[in-house]
Design an enzyme around this catalytic site. Sequence first.
Site, PDB file in Angstrom:
ATOM      1  N   LYS A   1     -56.945 -77.671  44.523  1.00  0.00           N
ATOM      2  CA  LYS A   1     -57.238 -76.238  44.447  1.00  0.00           C
ATOM      3  C   LYS A   1     -58.268 -75.912  43.369  1.00  0.00           C
ATOM      4  CE  LYS A   1     -53.451 -74.419  46.916  1.00  0.00           C
ATOM      5  NZ  LYS A   1     -52.219 -73.701  46.841  1.00  0.00           N
TER       6      LYS A   1
ATOM      7  N   ARG B   1     -46.306 -80.238  46.041  1.00  0.00           N
ATOM      8  CA  ARG B   1     -47.050 -80.394  47.288  1.00  0.00           C
ATOM      9  C   ARG B   1     -48.404 -80.983  46.925  1.00  0.00           C
ATOM     10  NH1 ARG B   1     -51.264 -78.989  49.467  1.00  0.00           N
ATOM     11  NH2 ARG B   1     -51.694 -77.280  48.053  1.00  0.00           N
TER      12      ARG B   1
END
Length: 105
Positions: free
Chosen positions: A48, A83
Amino acid sequence: SLGVNKNQLCLDMGIGFGKTRQQDMSLISNVSKYKLNGFPLLLGTSRKRVIKEGTGQENPKMRIYGNIAADTAAIIGGVDIIRLHDVENEKQGIYMAEALKKNLK
């Protein structure tokens, strides 16, 4: 009330969704404040922009070390579920974070 069993729920920090990168950084740094008794807490920083912000790494597939650092901080802070994309590369970092957490006093 809708028939969903409490044991089927986990809370997601929502990294990268509707917040500034600074807010995402603050969430990761202060994970323990967001842990609710009875619910597992999930963190998903893999590849991210918050990792880009912290490391300067433009290529999302090359953010593994930044992810490991964020995951380590989160695990020590109380996150239950991580995750991620690069399981093989990141599992050593996660195992080490878990070992460190066990030795906290």
